[in-house]
Design a protein around this motif. Structure first.
Motif, PDB file in Angstrom:
ATOM      1  N   ALA A  10     -16.415 -10.284   8.090  1.00  0.00           N
ATOM      2  CA  ALA A  10     -16.837  -9.288   7.379  1.00  0.00           C
ATOM      3  C   ALA A  10     -15.500  -8.374   6.783  1.00  0.00           C
ATOM      4  CB  ALA A  10     -17.777  -8.098   8.114  1.00  0.00           C
ATOM      5  N   LEU A  11     -14.635  -8.178   7.758  1.00  0.00           N
ATOM      6  CA  LEU A  11     -13.547  -7.128   7.505  1.00  0.00           C
ATOM      7  C   LEU A  11     -12.544  -8.268   6.511  1.00  0.00           C
ATOM      8  CD1 LEU A  11     -12.576  -5.378  10.729  1.00  0.00           C
ATOM      9  CD2 LEU A  11     -13.821  -4.758   8.672  1.00  0.00           C
ATOM     10  N   CYS A  12     -12.590  -9.459   6.570  1.00  0.00           N
ATOM     11  CA  CYS A  12     -11.902 -10.295   5.639  1.00  0.00           C
ATOM     12  C   CYS A  12     -12.400 -10.036   4.223  1.00  0.00           C
ATOM     13  CB  CYS A  12     -11.984 -11.470   6.043  1.00  0.00           C
ATOM     14  SG  CYS A  12     -11.054 -12.056   7.695  1.00  0.00           S
ATOM     15  N   VAL A  13     -13.640  -9.717   4.223  1.00  0.00           N
ATOM     16  CA  VAL A  13     -14.001  -9.586   2.853  1.00  0.00           C
ATOM     17  C   VAL A  13     -13.570  -8.355   2.222  1.00  0.00           C
ATOM     18  CG1 VAL A  13     -16.188  -8.774   1.479  1.00  0.00           C
ATOM     19  CG2 VAL A  13     -16.217 -10.649   3.424  1.00  0.00           C
ATOM     20  N   LEU A  14     -13.227  -7.369   3.059  1.00  0.00           N
ATOM     21  CA  LEU A  14     -12.480  -6.221   2.543  1.00  0.00           C
ATOM     22  C   LEU A  14     -10.966  -6.329   2.126  1.00  0.00           C
ATOM     23  CD1 LEU A  14     -13.861  -3.340   5.031  1.00  0.00           C
ATOM     24  CD2 LEU A  14     -14.601  -3.845   2.817  1.00  0.00           C
ATOM     25  N   ASP A  15     -10.448  -7.251   3.060  1.00  0.00           N
ATOM     26  CA  ASP A  15      -9.110  -7.735   2.845  1.00  0.00           C
ATOM     27  C   ASP A  15      -8.934  -8.487   1.378  1.00  0.00           C
ATOM     28  OD1 ASP A  15      -7.840  -6.943   5.073  1.00  0.00           O
ATOM     29  OD2 ASP A  15      -8.249  -9.035   6.129  1.00  0.00           O
ATOM     30  N   ASP A  16     -10.015  -9.220   0.946  1.00  0.00           N
ATOM     31  CA  ASP A  16     -10.105  -9.881  -0.204  1.00  0.00           C
ATOM     32  C   ASP A  16     -10.159  -8.784  -1.533  1.00  0.00           C
ATOM     33  OD1 ASP A  16      -9.847 -12.163   1.095  1.00  0.00           O
ATOM     34  OD2 ASP A  16     -12.247 -12.940   0.914  1.00  0.00           O
ATOM     35  N   LEU A  17     -11.212  -7.939  -0.980  1.00  0.00           N
ATOM     36  CA  LEU A  17     -11.277  -6.925  -2.282  1.00  0.00           C
ATOM     37  C   LEU A  17     -10.042  -6.139  -2.330  1.00  0.00           C
ATOM     38  CD1 LEU A  17     -14.783  -5.746  -1.256  1.00  0.00           C
ATOM     39  CD2 LEU A  17     -14.265  -6.887  -3.131  1.00  0.00           C
ATOM     40  N   ILE A  18      -9.351  -5.823  -1.286  1.00  0.00           N
ATOM     41  CA  ILE A  18      -8.214  -4.951  -1.517  1.00  0.00           C
ATOM     42  C   ILE A  18      -7.130  -5.829  -2.181  1.00  0.00           C
ATOM     43  CG2 ILE A  18      -6.286  -3.913  -0.029  1.00  0.00           C
ATOM     44  CD1 ILE A  18      -8.524  -2.928   1.775  1.00  0.00           C
ATOM     45  N   ASP A  19      -6.870  -7.020  -1.696  1.00  0.00           N
ATOM     46  CA  ASP A  19      -5.910  -7.903  -2.611  1.00  0.00           C
ATOM     47  C   ASP A  19      -6.245  -7.956  -4.199  1.00  0.00           C
ATOM     48  OD1 ASP A  19      -4.672  -8.508  -0.293  1.00  0.00           O
ATOM     49  OD2 ASP A  19      -5.646 -10.215   0.076  1.00  0.00           O
ATOM     50  N   GLY A  21      -7.228  -5.355  -5.682  1.00  0.00           N
ATOM     51  CA  GLY A  21      -7.049  -4.147  -6.312  1.00  0.00           C
ATOM     52  C   GLY A  21      -8.159  -3.181  -6.307  1.00  0.00           C
ATOM     53  N   ILE A  22      -9.018  -3.458  -5.582  1.00  0.00           N
ATOM     54  CA  ILE A  22     -10.254  -2.732  -5.394  1.00  0.00           C
ATOM     55  C   ILE A  22     -10.342  -1.531  -4.391  1.00  0.00           C
ATOM     56  CG2 ILE A  22     -12.802  -2.878  -4.971  1.00  0.00           C
ATOM     57  CD1 ILE A  22     -12.619  -5.445  -6.469  1.00  0.00           C
ATOM     58  N   ASP A  23     -10.608  -0.248  -4.859  1.00  0.00           N
ATOM     59  CA  ASP A  23     -10.755   0.777  -3.642  1.00  0.00           C
ATOM     60  C   ASP A  23     -11.956   0.545  -2.876  1.00  0.00           C
ATOM     61  OD1 ASP A  23     -10.990   3.097  -2.340  1.00  0.00           O
ATOM     62  OD2 ASP A  23     -10.729   4.323  -4.043  1.00  0.00           O
ATOM     63  N   VAL A  24     -11.749   0.021  -1.819  1.00  0.00           N
ATOM     64  CA  VAL A  24     -13.081  -0.276  -1.012  1.00  0.00           C
ATOM     65  C   VAL A  24     -13.750   1.171  -0.613  1.00  0.00           C
ATOM     66  CG1 VAL A  24     -12.355  -2.480  -0.275  1.00  0.00           C
ATOM     67  CG2 VAL A  24     -11.695  -0.464   0.896  1.00  0.00           C
ATOM     68  N   THR A  25     -13.200   2.330  -0.655  1.00  0.00           N
ATOM     69  CA  THR A  25     -13.850   3.307  -0.193  1.00  0.00           C
ATOM     70  C   THR A  25     -14.899   3.730  -1.272  1.00  0.00           C
ATOM     71  OG1 THR A  25     -12.102   4.661  -1.071  1.00  0.00           O
ATOM     72  CG2 THR A  25     -12.067   4.142   1.190  1.00  0.00           C
ATOM     73  N   ASN A  26     -14.901   3.117  -2.540  1.00  0.00           N
ATOM     74  CA  ASN A  26     -15.389   3.408  -3.595  1.00  0.00           C
ATOM     75  C   ASN A  26     -16.322   2.346  -4.322  1.00  0.00           C
ATOM     76  OD1 ASN A  26     -16.751   5.166  -5.638  1.00  0.00           O
ATOM     77  ND2 ASN A  26     -15.093   5.126  -6.990  1.00  0.00           N
ATOM     78  N   LEU A  27     -16.815   1.687  -3.503  1.00  0.00           N
ATOM     79  CA  LEU A  27     -17.270   0.157  -3.650  1.00  0.00           C
ATOM     80  C   LEU A  27     -18.069   0.259  -4.815  1.00  0.00           C
ATOM     81  CD1 LEU A  27     -18.035  -1.604  -0.247  1.00  0.00           C
ATOM     82  CD2 LEU A  27     -16.257  -2.378  -2.134  1.00  0.00           C
ATOM     83  N   ARG A  28     -19.075   1.211  -4.811  1.00  0.00           N
ATOM     84  CA  ARG A  28     -20.322   0.991  -5.866  1.00  0.00           C
ATOM     85  C   ARG A  28     -19.591   1.050  -7.260  1.00  0.00           C
ATOM     86  NH1 ARG A  28     -25.834   1.906  -5.712  1.00  0.00           N
ATOM     87  NH2 ARG A  28     -25.559   2.647  -3.482  1.00  0.00           N
ATOM     88  N   GLN A  29     -18.638   2.037  -7.604  1.00  0.00           N
ATOM     89  CA  GLN A  29     -17.879   2.055  -8.643  1.00  0.00           C
ATOM     90  C   GLN A  29     -16.942   1.020  -9.117  1.00  0.00           C
ATOM     91  OE1 GLN A  29     -18.846   4.848  -6.966  1.00  0.00           O
ATOM     92  NE2 GLN A  29     -20.425   5.268  -8.256  1.00  0.00           N
ATOM     93  N   GLU A  30     -16.360   0.267  -8.036  1.00  0.00           N
ATOM     94  CA  GLU A  30     -15.174  -0.388  -8.054  1.00  0.00           C
ATOM     95  C   GLU A  30     -15.642  -2.023  -8.152  1.00  0.00           C
ATOM     96  OE1 GLU A  30     -11.442   0.088  -8.037  1.00  0.00           O
ATOM     97  OE2 GLU A  30     -11.825   2.180  -8.414  1.00  0.00           O
TER      98      GLU A  30
END
Length: 309
Positions: A10-19, A21-30
């Motif tokens: 699951a944390l690898c998904v966050l890695d992918d999103l950050i790569d 350029g997505i702000d994962v603290t603001n997932l709904r908007q980003e």
């Protein structure tokens, strides 16, 4: 905290999103910016692994930063490699993130602030090492220095003429015969300075030793840094930045030059010395051969500069 395999994935998904350029603290908007994931899919995966999106982000290292790192601590996480690329020291950056509880996304924000200065410094070193041939498009393409191409685009709009103006270089140096003369004379003079120093300080002179992102021409007795320049003016192209960087490592910096320039040149804690100042020392050690070399070089340099100008 020990993570299960499901949580790791699951944390690898966050890695992918950050790569991406997505702000994962603001997932709904980003999340709409992602080419791979949807909001519902990511939310479901994080909830199943951690119970909530917030718990997942906390496990990732967000929300818990203990303090702000000093700028110098952040700068130590990066270095300029032998290809003039700004690279990250993963060991140091991971150590810093762990020490302060810095999330990956926060670290990327810190990095973005630092990159402009670091890339400009990398370009400065590249220019000093390779000018003028290194700024020619065919040289950059031949050596696949795409990051240097990016530096030139970002800081000078791809205009070498603008760079020359800022560095106080003559654009004529891109004329092969003109540039070849100055490059050749510079190498000859550096070799002559090396001979003089070796004679006066036998066994105590190091040449072209890299210390972090600095490569002084010579180091005497491990502390006294010396650069050889054809003229005073040459030493002061971007001098304030070069000298300040050198003076982080030495309190004794000397510039030995061959040709006096118009104007007054000075910088705190930097000594400018004409090569002829070493002649009395050479007389004491009976090196008349080097005195003749110095006088011949200076005489020929004056004649050749008049001819090439």
């Amino acid at each position: 905290m020990t993570l299960t395999e499901k949580q790791e994935r699951a944390l690898c998904v966050l890695d992918d999103l950050i790569d991406e350029g997505i702000d994962v603290t603001n997932l709904r908007q980003e999340i709409h910016l992602s080419n791979t994931y949807s909001y519902d899919a990511v939310r479901t995966r994080l909830r199943r692994a951690f119970g909530s999106v917030e718990n997942a982000l906390r496990a990732y290292g967000l929300y818990d930063q203990t303090a702000e790192p000093e700028r110098l601590e952040l700068e130590r996480c990066f270095y300029i490699d032998q290809d003039y690329r700004v690279s990250e020291n993963r060991y140091k950056s991971e150590e810093l993130k762990e020490l302060y509880g810095i999330s990956e996304i926060k670290f990327q924000q810190y990095k973005k602030v630092l990159l402009e200065n670091l890339e400009r410094e990398a370009l400065d070193i590249y220019v000093r090492d390779t000018f003028p041939y290194g700024l020619k498009r065919d040289y950059i393409y031949k050596h696949k220095l795409w990051h240097v191409e990016k530096y030139l685009r970002n800081f000078y709009g791809h205009s070498v003429r603008k760079l020359c103006e800022e560095w106080d270089f003559s654009y004529e140096l891109f004329n092969d015969s003109y540039s070849s003369f100055y490059i050749t004379q510079g190498h000859i003079f550096e070799g002559l300075v090396g001979e003089v120093l070796d004679a006066i300080y036998p066994g105590r002179v190091e040449s072209q030793r890299r210390i972090e992102n600095c490569i002084p021409d010579f180091i005497v007795n491990g502390r006294h840094w010396i650069d050889a320049k054809l003229s005073e003016k040459t030493a002061f192209n971007r001098a304030s930045k070069t000298f300040s960087k050198y003076l982080k490592h030495t309190e004794n910096l000397t510039i030995i030059y061959a040709q006096k320039s118009d104007g007054v040149y000075s910088f705190p804690n930097v000594t400018l010395v004409h090569i002829s100042r070493y002649i009395p020392e050479l007389i004491k050690i009976h090196r008349s051969d080097l005195i003749e070399k110095i006088n011949a070089f200076l005489s020929n340099l004056k004649i050749n500069i008049e001819n090439v100008s």
